[in-house]
Scaffold this motif. Structure first.
Motif, PDB file in Angstrom:
ATOM      1  N   MET A 381       0.828  -1.201   0.000  1.00 23.09           N
ATOM      2  CA  MET A 381       0.000   0.000   0.000  1.00 23.09           C
ATOM      3  C   MET A 381       0.867   1.257   0.000  1.00 23.09           C
ATOM      4  O   MET A 381       0.619   2.204  -0.773  1.00 23.09           O
ATOM      5  CB  MET A 381      -0.930  -0.008   1.218  1.00 23.09           C
ATOM      6  N   ASN A 382       1.898   1.291   0.836  1.00 22.08           N
ATOM      7  CA  ASN A 382       2.766   2.465   0.890  1.00 22.08           C
ATOM      8  C   ASN A 382       3.470   2.720  -0.435  1.00 22.08           C
ATOM      9  O   ASN A 382       3.519   3.854  -0.931  1.00 22.08           O
ATOM     10  CB  ASN A 382       3.802   2.295   1.994  1.00 22.08           C
ATOM     11  N   LYS A 383       4.021   1.649  -1.016  1.00 26.52           N
ATOM     12  CA  LYS A 383       4.782   1.808  -2.259  1.00 26.52           C
ATOM     13  C   LYS A 383       3.882   2.242  -3.408  1.00 26.52           C
ATOM     14  O   LYS A 383       4.215   3.135  -4.185  1.00 26.52           O
ATOM     15  CB  LYS A 383       5.505   0.505  -2.620  1.00 26.52           C
ATOM     16  N   ARG A 384       2.679   1.629  -3.523  1.00 25.07           N
ATOM     17  CA  ARG A 384       1.762   1.997  -4.606  1.00 25.07           C
ATOM     18  C   ARG A 384       1.308   3.453  -4.446  1.00 25.07           C
ATOM     19  O   ARG A 384       1.235   4.203  -5.429  1.00 25.07           O
ATOM     20  CB  ARG A 384       0.536   1.088  -4.599  1.00 25.07           C
ATOM     21  N   THR A 385       1.009   3.855  -3.222  1.00 28.01           N
ATOM     22  CA  THR A 385       0.547   5.229  -3.016  1.00 28.01           C
ATOM     23  C   THR A 385       1.637   6.232  -3.366  1.00 28.01           C
ATOM     24  O   THR A 385       1.376   7.249  -4.025  1.00 28.01           O
ATOM     25  CB  THR A 385       0.094   5.429  -1.556  1.00 28.01           C
ATOM     26  N   LYS A 386       2.863   5.924  -2.963  1.00 31.48           N
ATOM     27  CA  LYS A 386       3.951   6.880  -3.208  1.00 31.48           C
ATOM     28  C   LYS A 386       4.350   6.895  -4.677  1.00 31.48           C
ATOM     29  O   LYS A 386       4.509   7.970  -5.279  1.00 31.48           O
ATOM     30  CB  LYS A 386       5.156   6.544  -2.333  1.00 31.48           C
ATOM     31  N   VAL A 389       0.232   7.439  -6.836  1.00 32.73           N
ATOM     32  CA  VAL A 389      -0.683   8.541  -6.549  1.00 32.73           C
ATOM     33  C   VAL A 389       0.086   9.817  -6.204  1.00 32.73           C
ATOM     34  O   VAL A 389      -0.195  10.887  -6.758  1.00 32.73           O
ATOM     35  CB  VAL A 389      -1.650   8.164  -5.409  1.00 32.73           C
ATOM     36  N   LEU A 390       1.055   9.722  -5.302  1.00 37.81           N
ATOM     37  CA  LEU A 390       1.835  10.908  -4.954  1.00 37.81           C
ATOM     38  C   LEU A 390       2.635  11.406  -6.152  1.00 37.81           C
ATOM     39  O   LEU A 390       2.680  12.608  -6.423  1.00 37.81           O
ATOM     40  CB  LEU A 390       2.780  10.596  -3.791  1.00 37.81           C
ATOM     41  N   GLN A 391       3.252  10.472  -6.904  1.00 38.22           N
ATOM     42  CA  GLN A 391       4.045  10.852  -8.087  1.00 38.22           C
ATOM     43  C   GLN A 391       3.201  11.159  -9.301  1.00 38.22           C
ATOM     44  O   GLN A 391       3.713  11.630 -10.317  1.00 38.22           O
ATOM     45  CB  GLN A 391       5.018   9.720  -8.446  1.00 38.22           C
ATOM     46  N   ARG A 392       1.889  10.798  -9.226  1.00 38.48           N
ATOM     47  CA  ARG A 392       0.960  11.003 -10.337  1.00 38.48           C
ATOM     48  C   ARG A 392       1.422  10.272 -11.586  1.00 38.48           C
ATOM     49  O   ARG A 392       1.638  10.852 -12.650  1.00 38.48           O
ATOM     50  CB  ARG A 392       0.731  12.510 -10.575  1.00 38.48           C
ATOM     51  N   ARG A 393       1.553   8.954 -11.387  1.00 40.73           N
ATOM     52  CA  ARG A 393       1.920   8.061 -12.483  1.00 40.73           C
ATOM     53  C   ARG A 393       0.935   6.902 -12.554  1.00 40.73           C
ATOM     54  O   ARG A 393       0.432   6.431 -11.533  1.00 40.73           O
ATOM     55  CB  ARG A 393       3.336   7.509 -12.287  1.00 40.73           C
ATOM     56  N   THR A 394       0.660   6.431 -13.772  1.00 40.23           N
ATOM     57  CA  THR A 394      -0.316   5.367 -13.979  1.00 40.23           C
ATOM     58  C   THR A 394       0.276   4.009 -13.618  1.00 40.23           C
ATOM     59  O   THR A 394       1.332   3.627 -14.129  1.00 40.23           O
ATOM     60  CB  THR A 394      -0.785   5.334 -15.441  1.00 40.23           C
ATOM     61  N   CYS A 395      -0.404   3.290 -12.736  1.00 38.70           N
ATOM     62  CA  CYS A 395       0.026   1.959 -12.331  1.00 38.70           C
ATOM     63  C   CYS A 395      -1.115   0.968 -12.547  1.00 38.70           C
ATOM     64  O   CYS A 395      -2.288   1.336 -12.542  1.00 38.70           O
ATOM     65  CB  CYS A 395       0.444   1.938 -10.865  1.00 38.70           C
TER      66      CYS A 395
END
Length: 402
Positions: A381-386, A389-395
């Motif tokens: 969860m932490n890695k995906r959010t950072k 979402v925080l970096q504003r990149r599509t995952c």
């Protein structure tokens, strides 16, 4: 609360009455069993009542918006102590202790405080985490996701009707396969079999079951994508989801018609041009009939701001809020990813239409709603959010979408 043990009467029957002796022995055993059963029931009630926290003070500025993220309020929320707690000095008897050990767990309701130690540890790990390098070609949609399949159906709802199996209308569950009315957060970490990818998502998601109005048979989801994304134009102050967060969106009691063009209706999903409202409607006008290769879909969005103090609230909504103006309200200063359900059904629509388990009589789509009981591997969860979402990149389900 303590209980005294039941004491048998000392009087004994005359020796010339062997039949009465046997009956008295049976009666004593029956009475002892009945008292033990009463102790178990009362002990379970004590556990349930002790878990019902009272509502704390809530800011009157619940709807006041600010132009920039309130760093002071956010810092307070990230380090806040639980505002609702239960304290009691109880010395249970041996019988009550034994019965409590065997009684089923009853999920907590009302204002449920976050585990402040666990949340602080997650925040520290998140702040210390470095972002992964972004491969070439990755898009700029601030989101990650889990793709889920239908798991099971039950007339249960561990958020709205916890500890009460069969008390709800029928729900279709995806994600964690062990969910029922008695599920608590610890169960989601213990029983991790899931119908979602990635498997690090141990959450449970559910919606009211859809039925074919002509046959009365359920129409289950054939795809259930759960996005975790930002709907704001910036990700300043973005934080991950806390584990154990529970929330609902929509209104199960809403029973308004959903004609063509109405909000809150099912729509037809096309890979290309097409009519989202369908090429025709059901006889009652509430359901689209899709043309071409399109099938029925539904989308719903959860709040993206959290009060930083509670994992649940009495109506399962007051501890979270929707942001506006690219920021969160002062009462809910913690910016979290917005969960969005994108649900696909293997149905195209018919003149007879459909109905939801939450509105069999009205047969509209307006009572459609969703529940989310969040539980992820914390590092994931932490890695995906950072990263996303925080970096504003599509995952996608596994990281950057290449």
């Amino acid at each position: 609360m303590s209980y005294t043990s039941f004491r048998e009467p000392e009087a004994s029957p005359p020796p010339s009455r062997p039949g009465l002796l046997r009956r008295l022995a049976r009666d004593r055993r029956s009475m002892a069993a009945s008292v033990a059963a009463v102790v178990i029931v009362v002990a379970a009630a004590v556990v349930y009542l002790a878990d019902a926290a009272t509502k704390p003070e809530v800011s009157n500025a619940a709807n006041a918006l600010v132009d920039t993220p309130p760093s002071a309020a956010q810092a307070e929320a990230l380090g806040a102590s639980p505002s609702a707690s239960v304290s009691a000095s109880v010395t249970p008897s041996a019988a009550a202790t034994a019965s409590a050990a065997t009684a089923p767990k009853i999920p907590r309701t009302g204002w449920v405080p976050v585990d402040n130690t666990a949340w602080k540890a997650q925040v520290s790990a998140y702040n210390a985490l470095k972002v992964d390098p972004v491969p070439a070609g990755v898009g700029n949609l601030p989101e990650f996701r889990a793709d889920c399949q239908y798991s099971h159906s039950l007339p249960d709802d561990p958020i709205v009707a916890p500890g009460l199996p069969g008390a709800s209308h029928m729900h279709s569950f995806v994600g964690n396969k062990a969910v029922d009315a008695n599920t608590v957060a610890e169960d989601l970490t213990k029983f991790t079999a899931t119908s979602c990818k990635p498997v690090q998502d141990h959450s449970a998601y559910w919606v009211p079951t859809l039925y074919d109005n002509a046959t009365g048979k359920p129409v289950e989801t054939t795809g259930f994508r759960v996005y975790y994304r930002s709907h704001m134009s910036n990700s300043t102050g973005q934080m991950p989801m806390p584990n154990g967060l529970r929330m609902i969106t929509g209104d199960a009691k809403k029973k308004k018609p959903t004609p063509r063009g109405a909000t809150g209706q099912f729509y037809c999903a096309f890979y290309g041009p097409g009519d989202l409202d369908g090429i025709a409607r059901s006889t009652n006008g509430n359901w689209p009939i899709c043309g071409g290769d399109a099938t029925l879909h539904f989308m719903m969005q959860f709040p993206d701001c959290w009060d930083g103090k509670h994992l649940d609230s009495p109506n399962h909504k007051d501890h979270v809020a929707y942001g506006a103006g690219n920021t969160c309200p002062r009462s809910h200063p913690v910016k979290i990813p917005a969960i969005t359900f994108d649900i696909r059904y293997g149905a195209k629509g018919t003149p007879a239409g459909y109905y939801l388990s939450s509105d069999k009589e009205g047969k509209s789509a307006s009572s459609m709603h969703g529940d989310a009981f969040v539980m992820w591997d914390v590092d994931t969860m932490n890695k995906r959010t950072k990263n996303c979402v925080l970096q504003r990149r599509t995952c996608d389900n596994y990281g950057y979408q290449k």
